[in-house]
Design a protein around this motif. Structure first.
Motif, PDB file in Angstrom:
ATOM      1  N   ALA A 141       7.800  11.039  -2.384  1.00  0.00           N
ATOM      2  CA  ALA A 141       6.397  10.731  -2.098  1.00  0.00           C
ATOM      3  C   ALA A 141       5.618  10.528  -3.390  1.00  0.00           C
ATOM      4  CB  ALA A 141       5.776  11.869  -1.298  1.00  0.00           C
ATOM      5  N   PRO A 142       4.703   9.542  -3.422  1.00  0.00           N
ATOM      6  CA  PRO A 142       3.824   9.377  -4.576  1.00  0.00           C
ATOM      7  C   PRO A 142       3.021  10.652  -4.817  1.00  0.00           C
ATOM      8  CG  PRO A 142       3.686   7.469  -3.146  1.00  0.00           C
ATOM      9  CD  PRO A 142       4.477   8.519  -2.410  1.00  0.00           C
ATOM     10  N   GLU A 143       2.743  10.927  -6.078  1.00  0.00           N
ATOM     11  CA  GLU A 143       2.023  12.148  -6.464  1.00  0.00           C
ATOM     12  C   GLU A 143       0.868  11.803  -7.394  1.00  0.00           C
ATOM     13  OE1 GLU A 143       6.133  14.808  -6.673  1.00  0.00           O
ATOM     14  OE2 GLU A 143       5.027  14.448  -8.495  1.00  0.00           O
ATOM     15  N   MET A 144      -0.168  12.641  -7.345  1.00  0.00           N
ATOM     16  CA  MET A 144      -1.289  12.518  -8.273  1.00  0.00           C
ATOM     17  C   MET A 144      -1.044  13.507  -9.399  1.00  0.00           C
ATOM     18  SD  MET A 144      -4.353  11.061  -8.799  1.00  0.00           S
ATOM     19  CE  MET A 144      -5.125  10.577  -7.271  1.00  0.00           C
ATOM     20  N   LYS A 145      -1.120  13.031 -10.642  1.00  0.00           N
ATOM     21  CA  LYS A 145      -0.914  13.887 -11.806  1.00  0.00           C
ATOM     22  C   LYS A 145      -1.860  13.423 -12.901  1.00  0.00           C
ATOM     23  CE  LYS A 145       2.715  15.556 -14.848  1.00  0.00           C
ATOM     24  NZ  LYS A 145       4.113  15.483 -15.227  1.00  0.00           N
ATOM     25  N   ASN A 146      -2.691  14.332 -13.375  1.00  0.00           N
ATOM     26  CA  ASN A 146      -3.663  14.018 -14.433  1.00  0.00           C
ATOM     27  C   ASN A 146      -4.512  12.791 -14.097  1.00  0.00           C
ATOM     28  OD1 ASN A 146      -2.628  16.166 -15.973  1.00  0.00           O
ATOM     29  ND2 ASN A 146      -1.089  14.831 -16.883  1.00  0.00           N
ATOM     30  N   GLY A 147      -4.912  12.671 -12.819  1.00  0.00           N
ATOM     31  CA  GLY A 147      -5.783  11.579 -12.400  1.00  0.00           C
ATOM     32  C   GLY A 147      -5.091  10.248 -12.174  1.00  0.00           C
ATOM     33  N   SER A 148      -3.778  10.196 -12.283  1.00  0.00           N
ATOM     34  CA  SER A 148      -3.035   8.953 -12.049  1.00  0.00           C
ATOM     35  C   SER A 148      -2.042   9.146 -10.909  1.00  0.00           C
ATOM     36  CB  SER A 148      -2.252   8.545 -13.303  1.00  0.00           C
ATOM     37  OG  SER A 148      -3.118   8.198 -14.346  1.00  0.00           O
ATOM     38  N   VAL A 149      -1.809   8.066 -10.175  1.00  0.00           N
ATOM     39  CA  VAL A 149      -0.819   8.088  -9.101  1.00  0.00           C
ATOM     40  C   VAL A 149       0.537   7.698  -9.694  1.00  0.00           C
ATOM     41  CG1 VAL A 149      -0.097   7.058  -6.913  1.00  0.00           C
ATOM     42  CG2 VAL A 149      -2.523   7.521  -7.342  1.00  0.00           C
ATOM     43  N   TYR A 150       1.530   8.527  -9.434  1.00  0.00           N
ATOM     44  CA  TYR A 150       2.897   8.269  -9.893  1.00  0.00           C
ATOM     45  C   TYR A 150       3.761   7.955  -8.684  1.00  0.00           C
ATOM     46  CZ  TYR A 150       1.881   9.808 -14.621  1.00  0.00           C
ATOM     47  OH  TYR A 150       1.382   9.897 -15.894  1.00  0.00           O
ATOM     48  N   VAL A 151       4.624   6.951  -8.850  1.00  0.00           N
ATOM     49  CA  VAL A 151       5.525   6.521  -7.785  1.00  0.00           C
ATOM     50  C   VAL A 151       6.956   6.489  -8.318  1.00  0.00           C
ATOM     51  CG1 VAL A 151       3.793   5.135  -6.581  1.00  0.00           C
ATOM     52  CG2 VAL A 151       5.201   4.078  -8.354  1.00  0.00           C
ATOM     53  N   PRO A 152       7.940   6.571  -7.421  1.00  0.00           N
ATOM     54  CA  PRO A 152       9.318   6.419  -7.872  1.00  0.00           C
ATOM     55  C   PRO A 152       9.524   5.028  -8.480  1.00  0.00           C
ATOM     56  CG  PRO A 152       9.255   7.265  -5.629  1.00  0.00           C
ATOM     57  CD  PRO A 152       7.864   6.853  -5.991  1.00  0.00           C
ATOM     58  N   SER A 199       0.838  -1.187   0.000  1.00  0.00           N
ATOM     59  CA  SER A 199       0.000   0.000   0.000  1.00  0.00           C
ATOM     60  C   SER A 199       0.879   1.245   0.000  1.00  0.00           C
ATOM     61  CB  SER A 199      -0.912   0.016   1.230  1.00  0.00           C
ATOM     62  OG  SER A 199      -1.753   1.155   1.199  1.00  0.00           O
ATOM     63  N   ILE A 200       0.505   2.206  -0.832  1.00  0.00           N
ATOM     64  CA  ILE A 200       1.189   3.502  -0.849  1.00  0.00           C
ATOM     65  C   ILE A 200       0.147   4.585  -0.623  1.00  0.00           C
ATOM     66  CG2 ILE A 200       3.000   2.700  -2.423  1.00  0.00           C
ATOM     67  CD1 ILE A 200       0.740   5.175  -3.844  1.00  0.00           C
ATOM     68  N   SER A 201       0.575   5.693  -0.058  1.00  0.00           N
ATOM     69  CA  SER A 201      -0.316   6.834   0.171  1.00  0.00           C
ATOM     70  C   SER A 201       0.268   8.065  -0.496  1.00  0.00           C
ATOM     71  CB  SER A 201      -0.463   7.101   1.671  1.00  0.00           C
ATOM     72  OG  SER A 201      -1.068   6.010   2.302  1.00  0.00           O
ATOM     73  N   LEU A 202      -0.616   8.892  -1.025  1.00  0.00           N
ATOM     74  CA  LEU A 202      -0.161  10.139  -1.631  1.00  0.00           C
ATOM     75  C   LEU A 202       0.581  10.983  -0.610  1.00  0.00           C
ATOM     76  CD1 LEU A 202      -3.160  11.327  -3.840  1.00  0.00           C
ATOM     77  CD2 LEU A 202      -1.037  10.244  -4.567  1.00  0.00           C
ATOM     78  N   ASN A 203       1.594  11.665  -1.059  1.00  0.00           N
ATOM     79  CA  ASN A 203       2.363  12.623  -0.276  1.00  0.00           C
ATOM     80  C   ASN A 203       3.065  12.030   0.950  1.00  0.00           C
ATOM     81  OD1 ASN A 203       1.419  14.654  -2.093  1.00  0.00           O
ATOM     82  ND2 ASN A 203      -0.501  14.666  -0.952  1.00  0.00           N
ATOM     83  N   LYS A 204       3.246  10.708   0.992  1.00  0.00           N
ATOM     84  CA  LYS A 204       3.997  10.064   2.075  1.00  0.00           C
ATOM     85  C   LYS A 204       5.173   9.314   1.462  1.00  0.00           C
ATOM     86  CE  LYS A 204       0.249   9.516   5.351  1.00  0.00           C
ATOM     87  NZ  LYS A 204      -0.560   8.592   6.132  1.00  0.00           N
TER      88      LYS A 204
END
Length: 177
Positions: free
Chosen positions: A154-165, A133-138
């Protein structure tokens, strides 16, 4: 018996080569190096992963705590490799300098279940017995019931999708083997 993971065979070859160069310092045969364990200790510093063995595990005490440095791919090399797999409009370099990739679209192509939990602003990922599990901005994620692990960004929301490293995806894929 599980098949050996690709990263393990690469590390094994590197370590075996280093041991061969100084074979008098290490145990031989059954008492010697038998391969990298999936739970092997390591740390990362200055573009290298340092694989660390406990004292007496593969060498006499006079050798100390054996460490083997393995050069990690340059971030630019990783970015070029990712561009050949994920189109350029589907990834970017985040504010922390990490290559960010779309979580759900990549993992669903690999038959993972990805569920968005709106109230928690989190994504739950599963495949068979694997759960994460990942959470936005953590800047962390959970893998199974273990303590949270750092992501580096931290994971980010961009154009309705979650982006992670990108490192998150490699961690998940290694655990799913």
């Amino acid at each position: 018996m599980k098949p050996k993971r690709k990263y393990s065979s690469i590390l094994d070859a590197h370590i075996q080569s280093a041991i061969a160069a100084e074979q008098d310092l290490y145990f031989k045969g059954e008492n010697g190096f038998q391969g990298v364990d999936p739970e092997q200790s390591f740390y990362v510093k200055d573009g290298h992963a340092y694989i660390v063995f406990q004292k007496y595990s593969i060498a006499p005490g006079s050798t100390g705590t054996p460490e083997f440095a393995v050069k990690l791919p340059d971030q630019e090399d990783v970015h070029v490799a990712v561009q050949s797999i994920i189109s350029s409009n589907q990834h970017y370099i985040g504010k922390d300098g990490k290559l960010m990739v779309p979580l759900a679209s990549v993992l669903r192509q690999l038959n993972f279940d990805v569920t968005w939990k709106g109230k928690r602003k989190a994504a739950d990922i599963s495949k068979g017995a694997l759960w994460s599990s990942i959470s936005l901005n953590k800047d962390s994620y959970f893998l199974g019931k273990k303590a949270p692990r750092k992501l580096g960004a931290a994971p980010e929301m961009k154009n309705g999708s979650v982006y992670v490293p990108l490192v998150f995806l490699s961690d998940i894929l290694i655990q799913s083997e």
